[in-house]
Design a protein around this motif. Sequence first.
Motif, PDB file in Angstrom:
ATOM      1  N   ALA A  90      28.608  51.141   8.363  1.00 23.54           N
ATOM      2  CA  ALA A  90      27.521  50.163   8.230  1.00 23.54           C
ATOM      3  C   ALA A  90      27.048  49.738   9.616  1.00 23.54           C
ATOM      4  O   ALA A  90      27.839  49.695  10.564  1.00 23.54           O
ATOM      5  CB  ALA A  90      28.031  48.947   7.462  1.00 23.54           C
ATOM      6  N   ASP A  91      25.786  49.410   9.708  1.00 19.46           N
ATOM      7  CA  ASP A  91      25.236  48.984  10.998  1.00 19.46           C
ATOM      8  C   ASP A  91      25.867  47.659  11.417  1.00 19.46           C
ATOM      9  O   ASP A  91      26.124  46.786  10.581  1.00 19.46           O
ATOM     10  CB  ASP A  91      23.726  48.828  10.886  1.00 19.46           C
ATOM     11  N   THR A  92      26.139  47.520  12.710  1.00 16.78           N
ATOM     12  CA  THR A  92      26.750  46.276  13.179  1.00 16.78           C
ATOM     13  C   THR A  92      25.716  45.159  13.293  1.00 16.78           C
ATOM     14  O   THR A  92      26.071  43.987  13.362  1.00 16.78           O
ATOM     15  CB  THR A  92      27.435  46.482  14.547  1.00 16.78           C
ATOM     16  N   ASN A  93      24.452  45.542  13.316  1.00 21.34           N
ATOM     17  CA  ASN A  93      23.389  44.545  13.373  1.00 21.34           C
ATOM     18  C   ASN A  93      23.056  44.094  11.951  1.00 21.34           C
ATOM     19  O   ASN A  93      22.549  44.866  11.142  1.00 21.34           O
ATOM     20  CB  ASN A  93      22.162  45.183  14.044  1.00 21.34           C
ATOM     21  N   LYS A  94      23.343  42.819  11.665  1.00 22.51           N
ATOM     22  CA  LYS A  94      23.224  42.340  10.283  1.00 22.51           C
ATOM     23  C   LYS A  94      21.787  42.319   9.767  1.00 22.51           C
ATOM     24  O   LYS A  94      21.551  42.266   8.573  1.00 22.51           O
ATOM     25  CB  LYS A  94      23.833  40.938  10.156  1.00 22.51           C
ATOM     26  N   SER A  95      20.831  42.346  10.710  1.00 19.70           N
ATOM     27  CA  SER A  95      19.438  42.258  10.255  1.00 19.70           C
ATOM     28  C   SER A  95      18.938  43.602   9.711  1.00 19.70           C
ATOM     29  O   SER A  95      17.877  43.671   9.102  1.00 19.70           O
ATOM     30  CB  SER A  95      18.539  41.789  11.397  1.00 19.70           C
ATOM     31  N   ILE A  96      19.707  44.650   9.932  1.00 21.19           N
ATOM     32  CA  ILE A  96      19.272  45.949   9.395  1.00 21.19           C
ATOM     33  C   ILE A  96      19.655  46.020   7.917  1.00 21.19           C
ATOM     34  O   ILE A  96      20.782  45.737   7.537  1.00 21.19           O
ATOM     35  CB  ILE A  96      19.880  47.101  10.238  1.00 21.19           C
ATOM     36  N   ARG A  97      18.656  46.362   7.108  1.00 20.75           N
ATOM     37  CA  ARG A  97      18.819  46.173   5.661  1.00 20.75           C
ATOM     38  C   ARG A  97      19.508  47.327   4.925  1.00 20.75           C
ATOM     39  O   ARG A  97      19.884  47.179   3.771  1.00 20.75           O
ATOM     40  CB  ARG A  97      17.436  45.958   5.027  1.00 20.75           C
ATOM     41  N   GLU A  98      19.678  48.464   5.605  1.00 25.84           N
ATOM     42  CA  GLU A  98      20.170  49.657   4.888  1.00 25.84           C
ATOM     43  C   GLU A  98      21.492  49.433   4.152  1.00 25.84           C
ATOM     44  O   GLU A  98      21.689  49.951   3.065  1.00 25.84           O
ATOM     45  CB  GLU A  98      20.357  50.847   5.843  1.00 25.84           C
ATOM     46  N   THR A  99      22.387  48.656   4.764  1.00 23.31           N
ATOM     47  CA  THR A  99      23.693  48.479   4.134  1.00 23.31           C
ATOM     48  C   THR A  99      23.553  47.760   2.798  1.00 23.31           C
ATOM     49  O   THR A  99      24.099  48.197   1.786  1.00 23.31           O
ATOM     50  CB  THR A  99      24.626  47.692   5.070  1.00 23.31           C
ATOM     51  N   HIS A 100      22.789  46.659   2.794  1.00 25.23           N
ATOM     52  CA  HIS A 100      22.549  45.923   1.548  1.00 25.23           C
ATOM     53  C   HIS A 100      21.883  46.804   0.519  1.00 25.23           C
ATOM     54  O   HIS A 100      22.252  46.810  -0.658  1.00 25.23           O
ATOM     55  CB  HIS A 100      21.641  44.716   1.814  1.00 25.23           C
ATOM     56  N   GLU A 101      20.879  47.532   0.977  1.00 28.28           N
ATOM     57  CA  GLU A 101      20.134  48.393   0.046  1.00 28.28           C
ATOM     58  C   GLU A 101      21.033  49.481  -0.527  1.00 28.28           C
ATOM     59  O   GLU A 101      20.962  49.810  -1.712  1.00 28.28           O
ATOM     60  CB  GLU A 101      18.919  49.005   0.759  1.00 28.28           C
ATOM     61  N   THR A 102      21.897  50.028   0.324  1.00 26.95           N
ATOM     62  CA  THR A 102      22.806  51.079  -0.155  1.00 26.95           C
ATOM     63  C   THR A 102      23.779  50.507  -1.185  1.00 26.95           C
ATOM     64  O   THR A 102      24.005  51.104  -2.240  1.00 26.95           O
ATOM     65  CB  THR A 102      23.576  51.695   1.033  1.00 26.95           C
ATOM     66  N   GLU A 103      24.329  49.327  -0.897  1.00 25.20           N
ATOM     67  CA  GLU A 103      25.258  48.713  -1.858  1.00 25.20           C
ATOM     68  C   GLU A 103      24.553  48.425  -3.184  1.00 25.20           C
ATOM     69  O   GLU A 103      25.096  48.680  -4.263  1.00 25.20           O
ATOM     70  CB  GLU A 103      25.857  47.424  -1.284  1.00 25.20           C
ATOM     71  N   ALA A 104      23.325  47.914  -3.098  1.00 25.46           N
ATOM     72  CA  ALA A 104      22.574  47.601  -4.327  1.00 25.46           C
ATOM     73  C   ALA A 104      22.304  48.881  -5.111  1.00 25.46           C
ATOM     74  O   ALA A 104      22.469  48.913  -6.339  1.00 25.46           O
ATOM     75  CB  ALA A 104      21.268  46.900  -3.970  1.00 25.46           C
ATOM     76  N   ALA A 105      21.931  49.944  -4.406  1.00 19.99           N
ATOM     77  CA  ALA A 105      21.637  51.215  -5.090  1.00 19.99           C
ATOM     78  C   ALA A 105      22.913  51.791  -5.703  1.00 19.99           C
ATOM     79  O   ALA A 105      22.886  52.318  -6.822  1.00 19.99           O
ATOM     80  CB  ALA A 105      21.017  52.204  -4.106  1.00 19.99           C
ATOM     81  N   LEU A 106      24.032  51.659  -4.999  1.00 22.51           N
ATOM     82  CA  LEU A 106      25.303  52.183  -5.539  1.00 22.51           C
ATOM     83  C   LEU A 106      25.685  51.447  -6.820  1.00 22.51           C
ATOM     84  O   LEU A 106      26.197  52.043  -7.762  1.00 22.51           O
ATOM     85  CB  LEU A 106      26.426  52.043  -4.511  1.00 22.51           C
TER      86      LEU A 106
END
Length: 219
Positions: free
Chosen positions: A145-161
């Motif tokens: 996961a990106d260390t920069n919390k403002s990058i949304r990919e991690t949240h989006e990936t978790e939501a999609a999973l």
Amino acid sequence: MITIIANLKGGSGKSTVAFNLAVWLEKNNRPVIGYDLDPQCTFSDLAMLRREMEYKPDLTIHSVRAVLKEQLLAHAGHEVLIDVGAANLAAMKEALTAADRILIPVPPSQADVWATQRFLHIIGPDLEVMKASGTQQTMAFVNRADTNKSIRETHETEAALRLLPGIDVVLPQRLRLRTGFRRSLSEGLTVFEMWPRSKAAQEFRTLAKALYPDMAGQS
Ligand SMILES: Nc1ncnc2c1ncn2[C@@H]1O[C@H](COP(=O)(O)OP(=O)(O)O)[C@@H](O)[C@H]1O
Ligand SMILES: [Mg+2]
């Protein structure tokens, strides 16, 4: 418990997670039997490197093309960890017949969500068999996961999973992209051996305790 660590894509962190978990369990007095069913042999190479360097705990990792259900079920009193990639789907399907759960590390990108979906589709019939026979689970978590919390990919990936049929649990205990994982691995060490106080080590321990809740009191 028999845990398969799998994903269709290489580089998602299967061997890193399998290796760090194996050492963590051993250090906390849980004997481990590992199986490396990936022709890349990273998991077993790491065990060999530790033996050469005389690092303790020593790991028992069998590097094999396939493992039978009966063999896997014969390891009472051990935690069994199986590292397997897409290159060996037949072995993965056989291992699934004995497994208690499958753990899928997923890097945070749409392409990785699609790959996970495809992977679940491929193993779908085997998962049905696995689930029909007990309380088995399919678990996913975001790795790198990106260390920069403002990058949304991690949240989006978790939501999609969470929306993928076939995934039972999306663990919130993600591992972030930390050079410590790569650098410790190349020495045959885990992040928590090399840098016990690092963020990588803290994140890893949190994930490990989520995977083995009865060991939440361990270091
Ligand atoms: N969270 C992470 N942060 C940084 N590097 C990572 C992380 N997880 C894995 N890596 C590195 O990425 C590379 C691929 O990981 P690996 O575990 O070999 O993937 P796989 O077994 O799925 O092919 C390795 O160099 C590993 O150390
Ligand atoms: Mg690997």
